[in-house]
Design a protein around this motif. Structure first.
Motif, PDB file in Angstrom:
ATOM      1  N   ILE B 184       0.847  -1.191   0.000  1.00 49.46           N
ATOM      2  CA  ILE B 184       0.000   0.000   0.000  1.00 49.46           C
ATOM      3  C   ILE B 184       0.886   1.245   0.000  1.00 49.46           C
ATOM      4  O   ILE B 184       0.652   2.207  -0.716  1.00 49.46           O
ATOM      5  CB  ILE B 184      -0.915   0.033   1.234  1.00 49.46           C
ATOM      6  CG1 ILE B 184      -1.750  -1.232   1.311  1.00 49.46           C
ATOM      7  CG2 ILE B 184      -1.812   1.243   1.205  1.00 49.46           C
ATOM      8  CD1 ILE B 184      -2.695  -1.255   2.466  1.00 49.46           C
ATOM      9  N   ASP B 187       2.396   1.866  -3.327  1.00 53.35           N
ATOM     10  CA  ASP B 187       1.396   2.434  -4.243  1.00 53.35           C
ATOM     11  C   ASP B 187       1.191   3.913  -3.950  1.00 53.35           C
ATOM     12  O   ASP B 187       1.049   4.726  -4.860  1.00 53.35           O
ATOM     13  CB  ASP B 187       0.056   1.710  -4.088  1.00 53.35           C
ATOM     14  CG  ASP B 187       0.083   0.332  -4.702  1.00 53.35           C
ATOM     15  OD1 ASP B 187       1.057   0.048  -5.410  1.00 53.35           O
ATOM     16  OD2 ASP B 187      -0.846  -0.442  -4.448  1.00 53.35           O
ATOM     17  N   LEU B 220      -8.360   7.586   0.417  1.00 52.70           N
ATOM     18  CA  LEU B 220      -7.815   6.382  -0.227  1.00 52.70           C
ATOM     19  C   LEU B 220      -7.413   5.358   0.815  1.00 52.70           C
ATOM     20  O   LEU B 220      -7.725   4.175   0.687  1.00 52.70           O
ATOM     21  CB  LEU B 220      -6.592   6.750  -1.067  1.00 52.70           C
ATOM     22  CG  LEU B 220      -6.848   7.312  -2.452  1.00 52.70           C
ATOM     23  CD1 LEU B 220      -5.530   7.618  -3.121  1.00 52.70           C
ATOM     24  CD2 LEU B 220      -7.616   6.321  -3.282  1.00 52.70           C
ATOM     25  N   SER B 223     -10.353   3.697   2.363  1.00 50.20           N
ATOM     26  CA  SER B 223     -11.067   2.740   1.509  1.00 50.20           C
ATOM     27  C   SER B 223     -10.175   1.555   1.140  1.00 50.20           C
ATOM     28  O   SER B 223     -10.682   0.503   0.745  1.00 50.20           O
ATOM     29  CB  SER B 223     -11.579   3.428   0.250  1.00 50.20           C
ATOM     30  OG  SER B 223     -10.509   4.034  -0.426  1.00 50.20           O
ATOM     31  N   ALA B 224      -8.854   1.714   1.275  1.00 50.83           N
ATOM     32  CA  ALA B 224      -7.950   0.620   0.905  1.00 50.83           C
ATOM     33  C   ALA B 224      -8.096  -0.571   1.833  1.00 50.83           C
ATOM     34  O   ALA B 224      -7.633  -1.664   1.531  1.00 50.83           O
ATOM     35  CB  ALA B 224      -6.513   1.107   0.923  1.00 50.83           C
ATOM     36  N   MET B 227     -10.054  -3.547   0.245  1.00 51.94           N
ATOM     37  CA  MET B 227      -9.840  -3.790  -1.175  1.00 51.94           C
ATOM     38  C   MET B 227      -8.765  -4.839  -1.382  1.00 51.94           C
ATOM     39  O   MET B 227      -7.843  -4.968  -0.594  1.00 51.94           O
ATOM     40  CB  MET B 227      -9.377  -2.506  -1.847  1.00 51.94           C
ATOM     41  CG  MET B 227     -10.480  -1.526  -2.067  1.00 51.94           C
ATOM     42  SD  MET B 227      -9.830  -0.165  -2.976  1.00 51.94           S
ATOM     43  CE  MET B 227     -11.288   0.793  -3.185  1.00 51.94           C
ATOM     44  N   GLN B 231      -7.786  -4.162  -6.948  1.00 51.12           N
ATOM     45  CA  GLN B 231      -8.755  -3.069  -6.888  1.00 51.12           C
ATOM     46  C   GLN B 231      -8.072  -1.785  -6.451  1.00 51.12           C
ATOM     47  O   GLN B 231      -8.348  -0.705  -6.963  1.00 51.12           O
ATOM     48  CB  GLN B 231      -9.861  -3.402  -5.885  1.00 51.12           C
ATOM     49  CG  GLN B 231     -10.836  -4.430  -6.370  1.00 51.12           C
ATOM     50  CD  GLN B 231     -11.771  -4.847  -5.258  1.00 51.12           C
ATOM     51  OE1 GLN B 231     -11.359  -5.029  -4.103  1.00 51.12           O
ATOM     52  NE2 GLN B 231     -13.024  -5.020  -5.574  1.00 51.12           N
ATOM     53  N   ARG B 232      -7.175  -1.942  -5.484  1.00 50.08           N
ATOM     54  CA  ARG B 232      -6.511  -0.767  -4.942  1.00 50.08           C
ATOM     55  C   ARG B 232      -5.655  -0.111  -6.003  1.00 50.08           C
ATOM     56  O   ARG B 232      -5.710   1.106  -6.189  1.00 50.08           O
ATOM     57  CB  ARG B 232      -5.659  -1.176  -3.748  1.00 50.08           C
ATOM     58  CG  ARG B 232      -5.105  -0.007  -2.989  1.00 50.08           C
ATOM     59  CD  ARG B 232      -4.253  -0.458  -1.852  1.00 50.08           C
ATOM     60  NE  ARG B 232      -3.117  -1.208  -2.312  1.00 50.08           N
ATOM     61  CZ  ARG B 232      -2.820  -2.449  -1.929  1.00 50.08           C
ATOM     62  NH1 ARG B 232      -3.591  -3.070  -1.086  1.00 50.08           N
ATOM     63  NH2 ARG B 232      -1.772  -3.071  -2.395  1.00 50.08           N
ATOM     64  N   GLN B 233      -4.881  -0.935  -6.727  1.00 47.92           N
ATOM     65  CA  GLN B 233      -4.018  -0.345  -7.747  1.00 47.92           C
ATOM     66  C   GLN B 233      -4.843   0.346  -8.823  1.00 47.92           C
ATOM     67  O   GLN B 233      -4.479   1.409  -9.312  1.00 47.92           O
ATOM     68  CB  GLN B 233      -3.131  -1.426  -8.362  1.00 47.92           C
ATOM     69  CG  GLN B 233      -1.856  -1.603  -7.559  1.00 47.92           C
ATOM     70  CD  GLN B 233      -1.294  -2.982  -7.670  1.00 47.92           C
ATOM     71  OE1 GLN B 233      -1.718  -3.767  -8.505  1.00 47.92           O
ATOM     72  NE2 GLN B 233      -0.330  -3.288  -6.827  1.00 47.92           N
ATOM     73  N   PHE B 236      -5.961   3.625  -7.380  1.00 48.29           N
ATOM     74  CA  PHE B 236      -4.855   4.577  -7.272  1.00 48.29           C
ATOM     75  C   PHE B 236      -4.512   5.128  -8.655  1.00 48.29           C
ATOM     76  O   PHE B 236      -4.212   6.298  -8.799  1.00 48.29           O
ATOM     77  CB  PHE B 236      -3.624   3.896  -6.650  1.00 48.29           C
ATOM     78  CG  PHE B 236      -3.656   3.856  -5.156  1.00 48.29           C
ATOM     79  CD1 PHE B 236      -4.816   3.536  -4.489  1.00 48.29           C
ATOM     80  CD2 PHE B 236      -2.527   4.130  -4.407  1.00 48.29           C
ATOM     81  CE1 PHE B 236      -4.860   3.482  -3.119  1.00 48.29           C
ATOM     82  CE2 PHE B 236      -2.556   4.087  -3.032  1.00 48.29           C
ATOM     83  CZ  PHE B 236      -3.722   3.760  -2.386  1.00 48.29           C
TER      84      PHE B 236
END
Lengths: 426, 244
Positions: B184, B187, B220, B223-224, B227, B231-233, B236
């Motif tokens: 995370i 990212d 972000l 909400s991460a 996920m 989905q996260r990538q 982002f």
């Protein structure tokens, strides 16, 4: 328990963000959070989600004696319960300033606006009237409890059905829902409260403040309105001076918001009515079976069967070690069985075996050919054949191991053995 | 012996799941007998000869035989040596009371700041944020925080500067952010330049160039939590395209 304090940095940041017309959850200034209305199994039970804020309203009724000065009017009773479940700062059973304020506001919004026909709640004048009790429980507090509570209360009142009664002389009969359909309350209009938070002495205005915004606001204006744009109650707290234009603007915004919310409530009620008529499961609690013999019964779960053969074959392939641990009797020549002598050594079997296998590969051209054949088969054949071939390999290896120390040059024997094995297998 | 636990590593377990250890059926005569001990972390409890799960989450394992449940809880229980973000709630005499999201407030002596002496008091106001670590975290005693390490250096701890936003996430996300090669975090690094302070108590402080960017990062990260990496990538990337 004490509530989490608000740090200076949060306060500064929030005020700065509001100056830049930004909010914590990305909303615009006049936006409401997402509203979700759902119903319980019983009539008059309603859950309202306003973003993270969640309240539950339950309406109940009781036959009581009326008040002396209003002998032919039913009684409305409102109660907001701030439980510690909603926020650690709330205490059970103690009337805090906030709960008094919310209770009073809800009463003003719903009772004093005369949105419910209380005269229709009279059963016997001066003796028996219905008392309608609305209990609002806060389940989670993320700000703007007032709006959530008012939506929940009015929706629950619309959803509620009271038992039918009939009077014959002095005799009052209350019918159970099975005997006669319960009767909805008669509601003239639906007042809904809309909260406005003011910052910087009224310079900035936000609709539907969340919990952290509520903490840094300077003043709060709550307008209760129905969809006909009639103001039912208006309350300003926090002691800020509001300009006339500001209040007019708020009432205009409130009008728009109220009509939206009323539409949403009507839609939710309609959906629920349809679901109930269809006889299907409705409401939140109905999804949990209770007190039935079949409560623990499970539906048959569909199992994916598409690649079962492949996985099964994979398992068979991996399980090739099985014949090695229980060495089969060696068959040096077809027709001759031998037990005990020259049997495979099961101690430290795997290493031995591999070495042998390598040796075999190196000096045994005949076997290599067999290998090649099998490899080709693997290449072209389908999956089912692979396992078969692998077993063949095992068969070739097995007799090889014990033969070695005894007699190195008995290739024909081995081949014969292998062949016999193969024949046996097939 | 602990193969029953070992083979369920990485699975989701629920409270009430249990492992039982029977004596091994085969005992090797030649191999030296090692007494195996299993170390139970959070979420696992010994109950007689069984190991009972009492938190829902993913079973994790660390060599040689440490097991714990990786849960997404939000309630913080202080532990010695953990660094947290606290809010100063009161100044009383020579200690500050600090709220760190636990059941009790911690005390923080004004002498435990770098360079602080009786004369030279640190400038801490009520409502300020402090990044501190636990010196005493004991269920029977008041927790105590310090803003220096064992050699008397601040080492990143102390009072926060102005600006920035504080928000809460689950403890699971905090641990993921603080892991040595956190995905995370990597990212996030590609997004905007920002200052990030992560407290083990689930509080995160973030400061970026503008209010907008700070808000984006806060949202972000919140909400991460739920996920998958994919989905996260995706999210982002979408933010990055929208932002520039």
């Amino acid at each position: 328990m004490k509530d989490t304090p608000l740090s200076n940095c949060e306060r500064d940041f929030l005020l700065k963000a509001i100056e830049e017309k930004k909010r914590l959850d990305g909303r615009q200034t006049y936006d409401y959070r997402k509203i979700k209305i759902s119903f319980g199994t019983d009539y008059g039970c309603c859950f309202v989600d306003l973003g993270q804020t969640r309240v539950m309203a339950q309406v109940s009724c009781e036959l009581v004696a009326p008040k002396e000065n209003r002998p032919n009017e039913g009684i409305m009773f409102f109660n907001i319960e701030l439980s510690p479940m909603a926020s650690p700062g709330f205490e059970q059973g103690r009337q805090s300033e906030l709960s008094v304020k919310l209770n009073r506001q809800l009463e003003r919004c719903l009772r004093n606006s005369k949105c419910i026909d209380t005269e229709s709640l009279c059963v016997v004048s001066g003796e028996k009237v219905w008392q309608i009790r609305v209990d609002v429980h806060t389940l989670n507090n993320d700000g703007n409890l007032m709006d959530a509570a008012s939506i929940a209360a009015i929706t629950a009142l619309c959803h509620f059905r009271r038992p039918d009664v009939s009077t014959q002389g002095q005799e009052v009969t209350v019918y159970s829902p099975e005997e006669r359909d319960p009767i909805p309350l008669s509601i003239y209009h639906m007042p809904i409260s809309v909260s406005f938070a003011f910052f910087q002495q009224g310079t900035y205005l936000l609709v539907d403040p969340c919990e952290r915004e509520e903490r840094v606001m300077d003043g709060l204006l709550v307008i209760a309105m129905n969809k006909h744009r009639e103001i039912c109650s208006i309350q300003s707290s926090g002691g800020i001076m509001l300009l006339k234009e500001q209040v007019m603007r708020c009432s205009k915004i409130a009008g728009v918001k109220v009509s939206e919310i009323t539409e949403l409530i009507n839609e939710a009620l309609l959906n629920d009515r349809k679901a109930r008529k269809a006889g299907g499961k409705c409401g939140f609690a109905e999804s949990m079976p209770q007190e039935r013999i079949t409560a623990l019964k499970k539906d048959e779960t569909p199992v994916e069967m598409t690649d079962v053969t492949e996985t099964a074959n994979g398992i068979i392939q991996k399980g090739e070690a099985a014949p090695q641990t229980v060495p089969s009797p060696v068959v040096p020549v077809p027709g001759v069985g031998q037990v005990g002598q020259g049997l495979q050594n099961s101690w430290g079997l795997e290493d031995d075996d591999e070495d042998d296998y390598e040796e075999e590969k190196n000096d045994n051209s005949g076997d290599e050919q067999v290998e090649e054949v099998t490899k080709m088969d693997v290449g072209e054949g389908d999956v089912v054949e692979i396992s078969d071939i692998e077993e063949e390999e095992v068969v070739i290896l097995n007799p090889e191991v014990p033969e070695k120390p005894k007699n190195t040059g008995s290739k024909s024997h081995q081949k014969g053995a292998a062949a016999s094995k193969k024949r046996q297998k097939k | 012996m602990f193969s029953t636990v070992r083979e369920r590593v990485g699975e989701v377990l629920l409270p009430g799941d249990e492992f039982s250890f029977e004596a091994e059926e085969k005992i090797s005569l030649t191999a030296p007998v090692k007494s195996e001990k299993v170390v139970c972390g959070p979420g696992l409890r010994r109950c007689g000869d069984r190991l009972v799960v009492f938190k829902s989450g993913v079973l994790r394992h660390k060599e040689p035989n440490v097991f714990w449940i990786d849960s997404q809880q939000r309630r913080y229980v202080p532990a010695k040596g953990e660094s947290i973000i606290g809010i100063v709630t009161a100044k009383s005499g020579d200690v500050f009371k600090v709220d760190f999201g636990g059941s009790e407030q911690a005390s923080l002596s004004y002498l435990t700041f770098e360079g602080a002496t009786k004369r030279n008091r640190p400038n801490v106001q009520v409502g300020d944020l402090v990044f501190a670590q636990f010196l005493i975290a004991n269920k029977d005693m008041e927790p105590e925080l310090v803003c220096i390490d064992s050699s008397g250096r601040a080492n990143g701890m102390g009072v926060f500067g102005a600006g920035g936003l504080l928000f809460r996430v689950s403890l699971g996300l905090v641990r993921r952010l603080l892991a040595p090669h956190s995905d995370i975090r990597s990212d996030l690094e590609q997004l905007f330049p920002c200052e990030l302070v992560v407290g083990m108590n689930g509080r995160i402080w973030v400061k970026s160039a503008t209010v907008q960017q700070t808000l984006i990062i806060a949202n972000l990260l919140q909400s991460a939590e739920t996920m998958t990496a994919q989905q996260r990538q995706q999210l982002f990337r979408k933010v990055q395209q929208g932002a520039f």
